[in-house]
Design a protein around this motif. Sequence first.
Motif, mmCIF file in Angstrom:
data_model
loop_
_atom_site.group_PDB
_atom_site.id
_atom_site.type_symbol
_atom_site.label_atom_id
_atom_site.label_comp_id
_atom_site.label_asym_id
_atom_site.label_seq_id
_atom_site.Cartn_x
_atom_site.Cartn_y
_atom_site.Cartn_z
ATOM 1 N N THR A 157 0.853 -1.187 0.000
ATOM 2 C CA THR A 157 0.000 0.000 0.000
ATOM 3 C C THR A 157 0.884 1.231 0.000
ATOM 4 O OG1 THR A 157 -0.158 -0.096 2.399
ATOM 5 C CG2 THR A 157 -1.928 -1.116 1.156
ATOM 6 N N LYS A 158 0.457 2.214 -0.759
ATOM 7 C CA LYS A 158 1.204 3.469 -0.849
ATOM 8 C C LYS A 158 0.249 4.617 -0.591
ATOM 9 C CE LYS A 158 4.833 1.936 -3.906
ATOM 10 N NZ LYS A 158 6.105 2.502 -3.549
ATOM 11 N N VAL A 159 0.784 5.660 0.019
ATOM 12 C CA VAL A 159 -0.018 6.827 0.367
ATOM 13 C C VAL A 159 0.345 7.971 -0.568
ATOM 14 C CG1 VAL A 159 -0.553 8.487 2.194
ATOM 15 C CG2 VAL A 159 -0.108 6.099 2.780
ATOM 16 N N ILE A 160 -0.685 8.564 -1.162
ATOM 17 C CA ILE A 160 -0.479 9.782 -1.943
ATOM 18 C C ILE A 160 -1.394 10.850 -1.352
ATOM 19 C CG2 ILE A 160 0.320 8.752 -4.098
ATOM 20 C CD1 ILE A 160 -2.458 8.871 -5.186
ATOM 21 N N ALA A 161 -0.891 12.042 -1.248
ATOM 22 C CA ALA A 161 -1.630 13.129 -0.601
ATOM 23 C C ALA A 161 -2.780 13.600 -1.478
ATOM 24 C CB ALA A 161 -0.699 14.292 -0.300
ATOM 25 N N LYS A 162 -3.843 14.009 -0.828
ATOM 26 C CA LYS A 162 -4.960 14.607 -1.547
ATOM 27 C C LYS A 162 -4.491 15.954 -2.085
ATOM 28 C CE LYS A 162 -8.793 12.627 1.031
ATOM 29 N NZ LYS A 162 -9.934 12.897 1.896
ATOM 30 N N PRO A 163 -4.987 16.362 -3.252
ATOM 31 C CA PRO A 163 -4.537 17.624 -3.839
ATOM 32 C C PRO A 163 -4.757 18.846 -2.945
ATOM 33 C CG PRO A 163 -5.855 16.382 -5.410
ATOM 34 C CD PRO A 163 -5.909 15.647 -4.107
ATOM 35 N N ASN A 164 -5.853 18.901 -2.219
ATOM 36 C CA ASN A 164 -6.136 20.066 -1.382
ATOM 37 C C ASN A 164 -5.997 19.778 0.103
ATOM 38 O OD1 ASN A 164 -6.727 21.566 -3.672
ATOM 39 N ND2 ASN A 164 -8.853 20.891 -3.679
ATOM 40 N N ALA A 165 -5.257 18.740 0.440
ATOM 41 C CA ALA A 165 -5.101 18.363 1.848
ATOM 42 C C ALA A 165 -4.162 19.340 2.541
ATOM 43 C CB ALA A 165 -4.544 16.948 1.956
ATOM 44 N N PRO A 166 -4.443 19.662 3.801
ATOM 45 C CA PRO A 166 -3.536 20.557 4.529
ATOM 46 C C PRO A 166 -2.193 19.879 4.744
ATOM 47 C CG PRO A 166 -5.225 19.662 5.996
ATOM 48 C CD PRO A 166 -5.568 19.232 4.598
ATOM 49 N N ASP A 167 -1.177 20.684 4.815
ATOM 50 C CA ASP A 167 0.170 20.180 5.012
ATOM 51 C C ASP A 167 0.281 19.583 6.408
ATOM 52 O OD1 ASP A 167 2.841 19.600 4.822
ATOM 53 O OD2 ASP A 167 3.523 21.678 4.855
ATOM 54 N N ILE A 168 0.764 18.366 6.494
ATOM 55 C CA ILE A 168 0.878 17.665 7.773
ATOM 56 C C ILE A 168 1.853 18.387 8.704
ATOM 57 C CG2 ILE A 168 1.636 15.504 8.859
ATOM 58 C CD1 ILE A 168 0.640 14.087 6.332
ATOM 59 N N ASN A 169 2.853 19.034 8.156
ATOM 60 C CA ASN A 169 3.879 19.679 8.975
ATOM 61 C C ASN A 169 3.418 20.994 9.587
ATOM 62 O OD1 ASN A 169 5.660 17.618 8.407
ATOM 63 N ND2 ASN A 169 6.368 18.616 6.536
ATOM 64 N N THR A 170 2.197 21.412 9.362
ATOM 65 C CA THR A 170 1.708 22.668 9.914
ATOM 66 C C THR A 170 0.981 22.469 11.240
ATOM 67 O OG1 THR A 170 -0.333 22.502 8.661
ATOM 68 C CG2 THR A 170 1.479 23.743 7.652
ATOM 69 N N ARG A 171 1.197 21.344 11.885
ATOM 70 C CA ARG A 171 0.507 21.099 13.147
ATOM 71 C C ARG A 171 1.061 22.002 14.244
ATOM 72 N NH1 ARG A 171 2.956 15.266 14.945
ATOM 73 N NH2 ARG A 171 4.997 16.085 15.392
ATOM 74 N N LYS A 172 0.221 22.277 15.213
ATOM 75 C CA LYS A 172 0.558 23.178 16.298
ATOM 76 C C LYS A 172 1.284 22.406 17.409
ATOM 77 C CE LYS A 172 -1.530 26.100 19.753
ATOM 78 N NZ LYS A 172 -2.742 26.287 20.535
ATOM 79 N N VAL A 173 2.355 22.978 17.909
ATOM 80 C CA VAL A 173 3.105 22.365 18.994
ATOM 81 C C VAL A 173 2.493 22.819 20.318
ATOM 82 C CG1 VAL A 173 5.365 22.206 20.095
ATOM 83 C CG2 VAL A 173 5.203 22.354 17.604
ATOM 84 N N ASN A 174 2.200 21.868 21.179
ATOM 85 C CA ASN A 174 1.622 22.170 22.482
ATOM 86 C C ASN A 174 2.753 22.170 23.516
ATOM 87 O OD1 ASN A 174 -0.097 22.600 24.573
ATOM 88 N ND2 ASN A 174 -1.043 20.581 24.516
ATOM 89 N N VAL A 175 3.260 23.335 23.825
ATOM 90 C CA VAL A 175 4.388 23.469 24.758
ATOM 91 C C VAL A 175 3.845 23.630 26.171
ATOM 92 C CG1 VAL A 175 6.427 24.851 25.325
ATOM 93 C CG2 VAL A 175 5.745 24.560 22.938
ATOM 94 N N PRO A 176 4.361 22.845 27.127
ATOM 95 C CA PRO A 176 3.896 22.981 28.514
ATOM 96 C C PRO A 176 4.310 24.325 29.118
ATOM 97 C CG PRO A 176 5.480 21.164 28.296
ATOM 98 C CD PRO A 176 5.323 21.781 26.968
ATOM 99 N N SER A 177 3.708 24.620 30.244
ATOM 100 C CA SER A 177 4.013 25.884 30.934
ATOM 101 C C SER A 177 5.450 25.876 31.456
ATOM 102 C CB SER A 177 3.048 26.093 32.098
ATOM 103 O OG SER A 177 3.280 25.094 33.091
#
Length: 153
Positions: free
Chosen positions: A95-115
């Motif tokens: 099985t191979k994964v190809i990105a959807k044409p309008n899918a959001p970039d996976i690397n744009t996720r938000k980092v949750n930094v502790p206090s």
Amino acid sequence: MVKKTSSFKPIAALQSRSLSQLQHHIATQQQLTQHVKNVLPESLANQVLHCILKNNQLLIYTHSANWASQLRFYSRVIIDATTESIGVTISTVQTKVIAKPNAPDINTRKVNVPSAEKIEFIRDYSASIQDDQLKAALLKLSDTLTQLSSRKP
């Protein structure tokens, strides 16, 4: 009124050996894809984008790693059913994964930094650890979190 005629023919109207071979190849892949989809449960079949047979290996393309993982569970069923219907021995399914044409970039996720207090707790706690490797890992973690928290808007 005079009807305009175009000197260009649609690509489908062109007759060439190469084009005919490509059309046949595409039709064969579409039939293979439809056959694989017919073997699978509907929810999983909807995630199959395309199938290609290459050197006795069946390549199945999907949009996500989660669906690719689910498809792997059906490898044996796909191999048996496809081998029987098309008469070609399939040794493996990949099985191979190809990105959807309008899918959001996976690397744009938000980092949750502790206090800052929690980061300081990790640093202080590492001083009480006997295992040198774990102590070093906790110190490195607290340093990284400190750097990330300083970049926070």
